[in-house]
Design a protein around this motif. Sequence first.
Motif, short mmCIF file in Angstrom:
data_model
loop_
_atom_site.label_atom_id
_atom_site.label_comp_id
_atom_site.label_asym_id
_atom_site.label_seq_id
_atom_site.Cartn_x
_atom_site.Cartn_y
_atom_site.Cartn_z
N PRO A 180 0.83 -1.21 0.00
CA PRO A 180 0.00 0.00 0.00
C PRO A 180 0.86 1.26 0.00
CG PRO A 180 -0.89 -1.60 1.52
CD PRO A 180 0.42 -2.15 1.05
N GLY A 181 0.45 2.22 -0.80
CA GLY A 181 1.22 3.45 -0.95
C GLY A 181 2.28 3.38 -2.02
N GLY A 182 2.49 2.22 -2.57
CA GLY A 182 3.52 2.04 -3.57
C GLY A 182 3.08 2.43 -4.97
N SER A 183 4.00 2.27 -5.92
CA SER A 183 3.76 2.63 -7.31
C SER A 183 4.09 1.46 -8.23
CB SER A 183 4.63 3.83 -7.71
OG SER A 183 4.31 4.98 -6.95
N LEU A 184 3.49 1.51 -9.38
CA LEU A 184 3.71 0.46 -10.38
C LEU A 184 3.45 1.08 -11.75
CD1 LEU A 184 4.44 -2.56 -9.99
CD2 LEU A 184 2.01 -3.08 -10.28
N THR A 185 4.22 0.66 -12.74
CA THR A 185 3.98 1.10 -14.11
C THR A 185 3.67 -0.10 -14.99
OG1 THR A 185 5.46 3.01 -13.89
CG2 THR A 185 4.92 2.28 -16.12
N ASN A 214 5.16 6.47 -29.23
CA ASN A 214 4.84 5.98 -30.58
C ASN A 214 5.98 5.18 -31.18
OD1 ASN A 214 2.50 7.45 -30.21
ND2 ASN A 214 2.52 8.25 -32.31
N ALA A 215 7.21 5.60 -30.90
CA ALA A 215 8.37 4.91 -31.48
C ALA A 215 8.45 3.46 -31.01
CB ALA A 215 9.65 5.65 -31.12
N LYS A 216 7.95 3.21 -29.79
CA LYS A 216 7.97 1.85 -29.25
C LYS A 216 6.62 1.17 -29.37
CE LYS A 216 11.59 2.88 -25.87
NZ LYS A 216 11.96 2.90 -24.44
N ASN A 217 5.64 1.87 -29.96
CA ASN A 217 4.27 1.31 -30.08
C ASN A 217 3.76 0.82 -28.72
OD1 ASN A 217 3.92 1.66 -32.93
ND2 ASN A 217 5.30 -0.06 -33.24
N THR A 218 4.03 1.59 -27.70
CA THR A 218 3.72 1.16 -26.34
C THR A 218 3.00 2.28 -25.59
OG1 THR A 218 5.63 -0.31 -26.29
CG2 THR A 218 4.69 0.29 -24.17
N VAL A 219 2.03 1.87 -24.80
CA VAL A 219 1.30 2.78 -23.92
C VAL A 219 1.58 2.35 -22.48
CG1 VAL A 219 -0.99 3.58 -23.23
CG2 VAL A 219 -0.46 3.23 -25.65
N PHE A 220 1.74 3.36 -21.62
CA PHE A 220 2.09 3.10 -20.23
C PHE A 220 0.99 3.60 -19.30
CE2 PHE A 220 6.34 1.92 -21.33
CZ PHE A 220 6.66 2.69 -22.43
N LEU A 221 0.89 2.95 -18.15
CA LEU A 221 0.01 3.43 -17.09
C LEU A 221 0.83 3.49 -15.80
CD1 LEU A 221 -2.87 4.28 -16.29
CD2 LEU A 221 -3.24 1.90 -15.57
N GLN A 222 1.17 4.70 -15.39
CA GLN A 222 1.86 4.91 -14.14
C GLN A 222 0.83 5.01 -13.02
OE1 GLN A 222 5.19 5.28 -13.21
NE2 GLN A 222 4.56 5.62 -11.09
N MET A 223 0.96 4.16 -12.01
CA MET A 223 -0.01 4.13 -10.91
C MET A 223 0.71 4.45 -9.61
SD MET A 223 -2.23 0.78 -12.00
CE MET A 223 -0.88 -0.37 -11.69
N ASP A 224 0.26 5.49 -8.93
CA ASP A 224 0.87 5.93 -7.67
C ASP A 224 -0.14 5.82 -6.53
OD1 ASP A 224 2.38 8.53 -9.62
OD2 ASP A 224 3.34 6.66 -8.93
N SER A 225 0.38 5.84 -5.33
CA SER A 225 -0.45 5.79 -4.12
C SER A 225 -1.45 4.64 -4.19
CB SER A 225 -1.21 7.12 -3.94
OG SER A 225 -0.31 8.20 -3.86
N LEU A 226 -0.96 3.50 -4.55
CA LEU A 226 -1.83 2.34 -4.70
C LEU A 226 -2.36 1.87 -3.35
CD1 LEU A 226 0.22 0.49 -7.43
CD2 LEU A 226 -2.14 1.27 -7.67
#
Length: 126
Positions: A14-19, A74-86
């Motif tokens: 809890p309180g951590g982050s993940l991408t 776009n160069a990596k064809n990748t989308v990210f989701l940064q999640m904080d305060s989990l």
Amino acid sequence: QVQLAESGGGLVPPGGSLTLSCATSGANLDYYAIGWFRQAPGKQREGVSCIVGRDHETTYGDSYKGRFTVSRDNAKNTVFLQMDSLQPGDTATYYCAAAKDRYGCSWYLSVGMESWGQGTQVTVSS
């Protein structure tokens, strides 16, 4: 045909982050909306966030504004989701999804998208 593959899930305190990452193929990301959704056991699927367009326009569900950040490479064809305060309530399987943009992110977050990844599990626990 658009293909998507999520990665980056795991166990976080809890309180951590993940991408999370969503690797895509078969889609020009300037013309596709890419969304993140989640589903916890026994609960309905929720639209988390979405990114679309050349300007990387972003949309978030109300519960995620200020904690989650969606971005795109776009160069990596990748989308990210940064999640904080989990928190434990964020425990769910997270999916990325894609749709050729016709209706905008708000619509897609409400009704879903055309192509889906297999999901990645996020568990928030001490």
